[in-house]
Design an enzyme around this catalytic site. Structure first.
Site, mmCIF file in Angstrom:
data_model
loop_
_atom_site.group_PDB
_atom_site.id
_atom_site.type_symbol
_atom_site.label_atom_id
_atom_site.label_comp_id
_atom_site.label_asym_id
_atom_site.label_seq_id
_atom_site.Cartn_x
_atom_site.Cartn_y
_atom_site.Cartn_z
ATOM 1 N N GLU A 134 0.698 -1.340 0.081
ATOM 2 C CA GLU A 134 0.082 0.066 0.176
ATOM 3 C C GLU A 134 0.806 1.246 -0.073
ATOM 4 O OE1 GLU A 134 -1.591 -1.167 4.306
ATOM 5 O OE2 GLU A 134 -1.533 1.130 4.085
ATOM 6 N N CYS A 172 -3.375 -4.203 4.519
ATOM 7 C CA CYS A 172 -2.218 -5.034 4.903
ATOM 8 C C CYS A 172 -2.571 -6.516 4.624
ATOM 9 C CB CYS A 172 -2.219 -4.998 6.403
ATOM 10 S SG CYS A 172 -1.602 -3.189 6.868
ATOM 11 N N HIS A 183 -2.581 -10.847 12.109
ATOM 12 C CA HIS A 183 -1.889 -9.480 11.855
ATOM 13 C C HIS A 183 -1.657 -9.042 12.896
ATOM 14 C CE1 HIS A 183 -1.313 -5.679 9.661
ATOM 15 N NE2 HIS A 183 -2.330 -5.300 10.431
#
Lengths: 401, 504
Positions: free
Chosen positions: B222, B261, B392
C-alpha cells in the site's frame, strides 16, 4: 602542403566570475588581446575553431558560431566543438597543414558559474555516467587514484605524511605563482595571507584531498592566431612553432582501466608528440600540465616520463622546501605551471588549454613580465586532459625550428 | 532522469549489474557485449550473460564524499569506492546503510573488505519522474547483511498439495526504539520497491528454486511510490524471473495487488492454485512468488493520523509456492470481506487516515476472529490442534487479545509475534510472523495464520510443515531471528527516523 604551423600571438581574459558578460563577448575579448600586437583584423581571418564543453547546458547556446558571427559581423567558416581547447587547436592545425586555410582563430570559452548549482552534476555525468550514478563528484576519482597510488607503492606512516605534504606543496606553489599572474582567478586580494601547507592540509579534513587541491569552477576565454609559417612571419618576427602534437584516448570508466595510478592516455600521447617533434624529453624544461587536482598534477609528471613511477612526490617535496620557481626532478630542472596551474589560475574547461598555451608562448618569447623565467628556453609542452584521463592532448611548442 | 529510454537502459544493466563472458577465452566484461574483443567474429552472438547481483565484491579503495552532487545531496556524507568482482571486473560503487557523523574516519578501515551489492534508489528526482534504481550500492558483508550464495538445486520430492517451498524476509539495518517497541526504519535510498526485491532475492537463496521457473510474481503493497507502475515488473527484471527473450522481455506474469495489509496473504491461495494448475506443465513445473512489501506510511506525530507513527515499520516478505520440496503444505483456507472503512488513503494523499477506536472491535477483531473460527470449522480443528497461531500485528495489543479470545495459549501465539521487533510492516506484517514460525517449526506441525486488511477483510490459512523443513533450515543466515537481534543494528532518534522514512 605547407611546411610548418606557427602561433602568431595569444590572448586571454581574466579567469574567475564574469556575471555581466556573454560567452561570445569573452572570446571576442581574448581575440582582441591576441590581435593587437600583430595588427590582425577580423577580416584577415580565414576561419575560426572554437572549443567549449558546456555552453548548451550553462547558457542554452547550441551554435556559438552564430553569436560570434553576429557580434563580429564576419561570415567566414567557423566550427565549435564541445571539446577541450587542444581539440579545436588540432583541427586548426590540420586545416593549415593541409593548405585549406592560412590564418585561423582558435578560441575557447566557458561560463560555468552561470550554472553554479548544477555544474558539478553536469561535469560528472559527462565525465563518467557510472561514477555519477554511484554518487561520485568530479573530485572523487582523483581521491580514489590517490588511494590506489599509496596502496600500490606502499606509502604509509611518515612517508604518507611526506606524500600528503608534497601534494599540499603543489597547491601552495600554484597559489604563489598565481600572485604574479594578472589574469589568475585566485590572487592575493582573495586571501588575507598567502596559502600555506597547513592551510591545504587543514582544508582536507578527513578527506584525502581538499578545497585547495582542486581546480575551481571558472568563467573565461582564451584565443590564439594560428597560421602557416609564411603567413605567420608576415605578422610577427617571433613565431612559436608547433613542433609536436599527440593525442590518445582511454576507457570512460576509470574503474575499468588496468592502469589506475596514472593515465595511459598521457603516456601514449607523450610518445607520439615526442616522436613527431624529434626532441628528447630532456630538452623540454617548461611544462603546463593539467592539474585539475594536485594528485593529477603529480601523476602527470610520472606519466610524461619526467619522474619515475611512484617517486614524483619525493622530488617535489624536496624542491618545494625552498621553492625557486622550479621542481628538481631526477636532477633536472622543470618549470611547471608558472601561471598558477588550473588550481590558482582557474579552469574554464573550453578555455583552459588556450591559457596553458598562452603561458608557454609568453615564456618562450620572454614576454611573461613578472613571472618570466630567467633562463633560455626553446621548447615548452602543454598537456591537456579531457575527463578523468579519458583523453590526453599534448602540444609541444618551440621558438626554434 | 528526464529521458525514459536512458533510464530503461541504465536500470536494465545496473539493477542487477549485468556483464558478459566469452565462451572461447573466458574473458569477463563489465557490460553486456555482443562479441569478445579478443576473439572477434567466432564469439559473435555466443557471449554468456553474467550477473554480479548475487556475487560478493571487494571494496578495493574508497574515499568519502562530503559535498555530493545536487541529486545526491540528501545523502549527506557517504563512502564511494572501487569494487572488484574477481576476474578483473571493477565498478565504482556507493557504500549505503551508513550514517557518517562528523568524527574522523580512517579509509583504510574500509578498504579491502568484502561487500554485497544492494538494490537501491539511485538518487533524488522530481516527484513526476521515474524513480531511478541501481545495484552499485554496497554494504559490508561482515555487517548486518551477509553475503549468501544463490545455488539452484534440483527438486527431490513431489507433493500432493501445493505449499511453501521457501521464503525470505527483509528488514533494514536501522531501528527506532521507543519504550518496548523497536521498529525497522528504511535508509534514505530504500522504499517498498527495494524491499520487495531484497525479500525476493532472499527467498530464492532460501528455496534454491531456479528463478527462471517462476511463472508469476505478486507484490502486495500500500506504499508503492507509484500510483501507476507495478513493483512486480521491477522484481521480475532484477531477479530474472521466467525465460529471457530478445530485447529484455521475460516470460513471466507480474502483478501488484492492493488490499491494505492483506494484499500479500490474499494471493497465497492464488499462488497455490496456480502452481497446482501448472503441475503437469511441460517441460517443467513452475513456481509462484507472493511478496508483501511496505514502507508503512504515517503522518508525523503532531499531525492528524500521527498516532500511526508510533507503530509503523519497514520490511518485506516473500514466499515461493510450488509442488516440489514443499516445507509447509496448504491444508485449507477461508477468507472474509466486508466494506468497512476503518483505514484509507485517498489518491495523491501522502499519509493514510483511520477511524480511531473504530479500527478495533468492528474492524480488526470482528474480521480476524471470524476468519480464524471459520478456517478451523472448515477443517474441523480446535485451537489445541494448532501448534502456532499468527495474526496480523498492527500493534502489540491487538494480536495478543485476539489470540486469547480464540483460546490460544502464549506458546502458540508468541513465536509469531514480531511487531515489537519490526513495527507494523503492513503487507509484510503477518507474513513476517509466519516466517518467524517456519524458522523454528518442526515437521508435521500445524500453523494457523490470519491476516487483516483494512477496508476490510481477512485471510485464514492452515499450513502443515513437512519433514523437508529441516533440510533447508540452515540455508538462510539472514533469518527473522537474526534481523531481530543483529549486533549491527543501528538505532536512530525520532528526527533521523522521519528523515530516513521520507527518503529522497
Amino acid at each position: 602542403m605547407s611546411s610548418s604551423v606557427a602561433i602568431i600571438d595569444v590572448g586571454r581574459t581574466k579567469f574567475g566570475e564574469h556575471y555581466e558578460t556573454n560567452p561570445e563577448k569573452l572570446v571576442e575579448e581574448a581575440f582582441l588581446n591576441a590581435s593587437i600586437k600583430p595588427e590582425i583584423s577580423r577580416k584577415d581571418l580565414d576561419a575560426c575553431k572554437f572549443s567549449t564543453y558546456f555552453l548548451p547546458q550553462t547558457n542554452k547556446i547550441g551554435a556559438p558560431e552564430g553569436f560570434v558571427s553576429q557580434l563580429m559581423e564576419i561570415n567566414i567558416p567557423m566550427e565549435a566543438s564541445y571539446k577541450p581547447f587542444s581539440s579545436a587547436f588540432s583541427a586548426a592545425y590540420d586545416s593549415i597543414k593541409s593548405g585549406r586555410y592560412n590564418l585561423v582563430l582558435v578560441g575557447g570559452m566557458e561560463k560555468m558559474t552561470d550554472r553554479w548549482y548544477k555544474i558539478r552534476d553536469d561535469l560528472m555525468l559527462l565525465g563518467c555516467p557510472l561514477s555519477y550514478y554511484t554518487g561520485a563528484t568530479p573530485l572523487t576519482n582523483h581521491e580514489l587514484m590517490l588511494r590506489e597510488y599509496i596502496k600500490k607503492y606502499d606509502i604509509h606512516d611518515k612517508e604518507l605524511e611526506e606524500f600528503n605534504n608534497a601534494l599540499a606543496w603543489m597547491s601552495v606553489v600554484n597559489h604563489k605563482n598565481a600572485l604574479k599572474n594578472e589574469n589568475a582567478q585566485f590572487r592575493e586580494e582573495i586571501f588575507e595571507k598567502e596559502i600555506s601547507v597547513d592551510d591545504v592540509l587543514r582544508a582536507r579534513g578527513r578527506k584525502p584531498l581538499g578545497r585547495y587541491d582542486f581546480a575551481p569552477v571558472s568563467d573565461g576565454a582564451s584565443a590564439l592566431l594560428l597560421a602557416s609559417e609564411e603567413v605567420a612571419k608576415k605578422y610577427t618576427d617571433k613565431p612559436v612553432y608547433v613542433s609536436g602534437i599527440g593525442s590518445a584516448t582511454d576507457f570512460i570508466s576509470y574503474q575499468s582501466r588496468n592502469e589506475r595510478t596514472g593515465f595511459l592516455s598521457n603516456r601514449l600521447a607523450m610518445e607520439k608528440a615526442l616522436k613527431k617533434s624529434g626532441l628528447e624529453r630532456e630538452e623540454i624544461k617548461l611544462l603546463e600540465i593539467h592539474d585539475e587536482s594536485t594528485m593529477q598534477g603529480m601523476v602527470s609528471l610520472e606519466d610524461l616520463g619526467f619522474a619515475e613511477k611512484g617517486k614524483a612526490w619525493l622530488d617535489i617535496n624536496k624542491s618545494c622546501e625552498d621553492y625557486q620557481g622550479f621542481y628538481k626532478i631526477n636532477g633536472n630542472k622543470l618549470f611547471v605551471n608558472r601561471k598558477g596551474g588550473l588550481k590558482a589560475d582557474g579552469n574554464p574547461l573550453g578555455a583552459t588549454g588556450g591559457a596553458q598555451i598562452y603561458e608557454i608562448v609568453k615564456q618562450l618569447r620572454a614576454e611573461a613580465g613578472e613571472r618570466q623565467i630567467n633562463e633560455k628556453l626553446e621548447h615548452g609542452l602543454v598537456l591537456e586532459n579531457e575527463g578523468f584521463g579519458v583523453k590526453s592532448n599534448i602540444i609541444i611548442l618551440s621558438v626554434v625550428k | 532522469m528526464s529521458s525514459e529510454p536512458i533510464e530503461r537502459r541504465v536500470s536494465y544493466n545496473l539493477d542487477k549489474i549485468r556483464g558478459s563472458e566469452c565462451p572461447e577465452c573466458e574473458r569477463n566484461y563489465s557490460t553486456p557485449m555482443d562479441y569478445c574483443v579478443d576473439c572477434g567474429r567466432i564469439s559473435f552472438g555466443r557471449m554468456k550473460d553474467t550477473n554480479y547481483f548475487f556475487e560478493k565484491g571487494n571494496l578495493e579503495v574508497c574515499t568519502i564524499v562530503e559535498k555530493p552532487t545536487m541529486r545526491f545531496e540528501k545523502l549527506g556524507s557517504f563512502l564511494h569506492g572501487t569494487v572488484s568482482f574477481g576476474k578483473g571486473i571493477r565498478f565504482p560503487g556507493r557504500v549505503t546503510d551508513m550514517l557518517i557523523n562528523n568524527t574522523g574516519i580512517d579509509l583504510s578501515d574500509f578498504e579491502g573488505r568484502e561487500v554485497v551489492p544492494r538494490f537501491r534508489k539511485r538518487y533524488k528526482v522530481n516527484r513526476k519522474e521515474i524513480i531511478p534504481t541501481i545495484s552499485l550500492a554496497f554494504t559490508f558483508a561482515d555487517e548486518y547483511y551477509p553475503h549468501q550464495n544463490y545455488e539452484i538445486r534440483k527438486p527431490k520430492k513431489e507433493y500432493e498439495k501445493p505449499g511453501i517451498v521457501g521464503f525470505g524476509v527483509y528488514t533494514s539495518k536501522f531501528r527506532i526504539k521507543e519504550g518496548r517497541i523497536e521498529r525497522s526504519v528504511p535508509f534514505l535510498d530504500e522504499d517498498s520497491i527495494t524491499a520487495a526485491v531484497e525479500a525476493g532475492k532472499l527467498a530464492l537463496i532460501h528455496s534454491g528454486v531456479d528463478n527462471t521457473k517462476i511463472s508469476k510474481v505478486y507484490v502486495g503493497s500500500e506504499s508503492n511510490p507509484y500510483a501507476v507502475k507495478p513493483i512486480a515488473s521491477k522484481v521480475a527484471q532484477v531477479l530474472d524471473f521466467g525465460k529471457e527473450e530478445v530485447g529484455g522481455l521475460r516470460g513471466v506474469d507480474a502483478v501488484d495487488t492492493e488490499f491494505a495489509c492483506k494484499a500479500a496473504t490474499s494471493m497465497f491461495k492464488d499462488a497455490a492454485a496456480l502452481v497446482s494448475f501448472e503441475r503437469n506443465k511441460e517441460p517443467e513445473k513452475t513456481y509462484v512468488m507472493s511478496i508483501g512489501s511496505d514502507n508503512s506510511q504515517a503522518a508525523p506525530r503532531d499531525e492528524p493520523g500521527g498516532e500511526l507513527d508510533l507503530f509503523v515499520g519497514y520490511g518485506a516478505s516473500a514466499f515461493i509456492f510450488g509442488m516440489d520440496d514443499v516445507i509447509a503444505e496448504m491444508e485449507g483456507y477461508y477468507s472474509i470481506t466486508s466494506d468497512t472503512p476503518d483505514f484509507w488513503r485517498r489518491d495523491l494523499q501522502p499519509f493514510p487516515s483511520h477511524g480511531g477506536r473504530f479500527t478495533g472491535e468492528p474492524a480488526y477483531f470482528k474480521h480476524v476472529k471470524k476468519t480464524a473460527e471459520k478456517t478451523m470449522e472448515k477443517l474441523k480443528l480446535e485451537p489445541k490442534d494448532i501448534n502456532y497461531f499468527v495474526a496480523h500485528q498492527p500493534n502489540a495489543k491487538f494480536p495478543v487479545k485476539v489470540a486469547k479470545d480464540l483460546g490460544f495459549k502464549q506458546e502458540q501465539y508468541l513465536p509469531g509475534l514480531k511487531v515489537a521487533k519490526f513495527g507494523n510492516t503492513y503487507s509484510g506484517s503477518s507474513p513476517i510472523g509466519l516466517a518467524a514460525v517456519l524458522e523454528i517449526a518442526k515437521p508435521n506441525e500445524r500453523i494457523l495464520i490470519v491476516s487483516y486488511g483494512s477496508g476490510a477483510g481477512s485471510d485464514g490459512y492452515s499450513l502443515i510443515t513437512t519433514t523437508q523443513i529441516n533440510d533447508i533450515k540452515n540455508r538462510q543466515k539472514f533469518t527473522v531471528q537474526n534481523q531481530a537481534e543483529n549486533e549491527f543494528l543501528e538505532y536512530v532518534d525520532y528526527p533521523t527516523y522521519r528523515k530516513l522514512k521520507c527518503g529522497f
